[in-house]
Design an enzyme around this catalytic site. Structure first.
Site, PDB file in Angstrom:
ATOM      1  CG  ASP A 246       2.076  61.592  11.097  1.00 52.69           C
ATOM      2  OD1 ASP A 246       2.040  60.893  10.068  1.00 52.69           O
ATOM      3  OD2 ASP A 246       3.125  61.902  11.697  1.00 52.69           O
ATOM      4  CD  GLU A 272      -1.123  56.436   0.989  1.00 53.77           C
ATOM      5  OE1 GLU A 272      -1.030  56.662  -0.226  1.00 53.77           O
ATOM      6  OE2 GLU A 272      -0.126  56.333   1.731  1.00 53.77           O
TER       7      GLU A 272
END
Length: 361
Positions: A246, A272
């Site tokens: 993260d 992503e």
């Protein structure tokens, strides 16, 4: 009679507070300068109205609640509207005569506004206390100005007590209204942002991306879609943990914000996966922009918790075209991104509307 007039003025001021507050929080004006000017003029007009309905202490001295619009603007820290309103209220006092009392009122109005800005700066996060102090400061300066004009007398004491009683009552009620509007607006903004923004990166989410791009392709305009994917991101999560994954996503998003223009649309649409919408760039220019982003990512140190910094890379697929539906452009960008991955990652592939086969750079 004095108390009745002040109460009527208070009701008008209270209504004006509500209207000005709604305009302050509205998106009616695209221009900040225009909105500030309108608010300042309205506040000044409200102050002028209160002056026209003033209490005449004697043939020379008039007392009113003209300070209340200034309290509202100072509460919001609206400096430019406050300056306009102060100038209007202070100057229009001379409409009632070019007298020594008018000069004193003119000076007192500016002293009130300057002091209010200082109070706002000190107490901006303590809303209720700030509002009370703004009203107390204004009434204190008004009391001094009335004393200079009238001197100490029974009439002065009676008038000032009425001003303080009505002024503090209206100030308290208007403070409650203003604070309620302010907190309601803040919550609305937070709800809007939470529904539009990706909670982790602060970028737009897929829903907003779809809404913003729904009508693209209906106008004769050149635009580009960039599809970006962090290379081997699963390895980052598996090796350093999802918490550090993260952190990488957040730092990656921050770089995208820095490396794009204010009017570009940047969104996170998957784990992503990121997309960028850019208008009016040639294939050569968008290729340079994409490679600049790619090189910046590759050169950056991504900081983790409990691990040394790492470096990552990104692959970028670019779709360039004119009057092409957004879905087709996204498909082209995804195809170009797939080729960049297939060819070894950490590179940019540009696909144009006129060139069916992607061109690798």
């Amino acid at each position: 009679m004095t108390l009745t007039v002040l109460l009527l003025n208070a009701c008008v001021a209270f209504t004006g507070f509500y209207i000005i507050s709604k305009i302050y929080h509205s998106s009616l004006f695209n221009s900040y300068r225009l909105r500030s000017s309108v608010i300042g003029i309205l506040a000044g007009a409200l102050g002028l109205f209160l002056m026209y309905n003033a209490v005449e202490a004697n043939d020379m001295v008039r007392v009113d609640l003209r300070h209340l619009p200034l309290v509202l603007l100072a509460f919001y820290g609206a400096r430019f509207p406050l300056f306009i309103a102060t100038l209007v209220i202070a100057s229009t006092r001379f409409l009632f005569g070019m007298t020594e009392q008018a000069v004193i009122a003119f000076i007192a109005t500016f002293i009130v506004s300057i002091g209010m800005l200082w109070i706002h700066r000190l107490l901006r996060e303590r809303l209720f206390l700030q509002s009370i102090f703004l009203n107390v400061w204004a009434l204190f300066i008004i009391s001094i100005a009335v004393y200079i004009n009238m001197g100490w007398s029974t009439a002065y004491v009676s008038l000032v007590l009425s001003i303080w009683m009505i002024g503090m009552l209206v100030g308290l009620l208007s403070s409650i209204l203003t604070i309620d509007l302010e907190q309601t607006t803040r919550r609305a903004i937070e709800y809007k942002q939470s529904s539009e923004r990706d909670h982790l990166t602060g970028l737009y989410n897929r829903r907003v991306w779809d809404r913003y791009t729904a009508s693209i392709g209906q106008e004769n305009r050149t635009y580009n879609v960039l599809a970006l994917d962090i290379d081997h991101f699963k390895h980052v999560n598996d090796t350093y943990g999802h918490g550090n994954g993260d952190l990488v996503l957040q730092q990656f998003a921050n770089i995208l914000k820095v490396e794009t223009r204010a009017h570009d649309t940047v969104a996170r649409i998957g784990g992503e996966e990121f997309v960028i919408l850019m208008y009016d760039l040639t294939p050569e220019k968008v290729d340079k922009v994409a490679n600049r982003i790619r090189e910046r990512i590759a050169a950056e140190l991504f900081h983790l918790n409990d691990f040394p910094p790492i470096q990552i890379t990104t692959s970028v697929g670019v779709a360039h075209g004119t009057s092409l539906p957004i879905k087709r452009m996204v498909d082209l960008a995804d195809s170009a991104l797939y080729q960049a991955k297939h060819e070894g990652r950490n590179q940019v592939v540009v696909s144009t509307y006129d060139t069916p086969q992607p061109i690798m750079t």
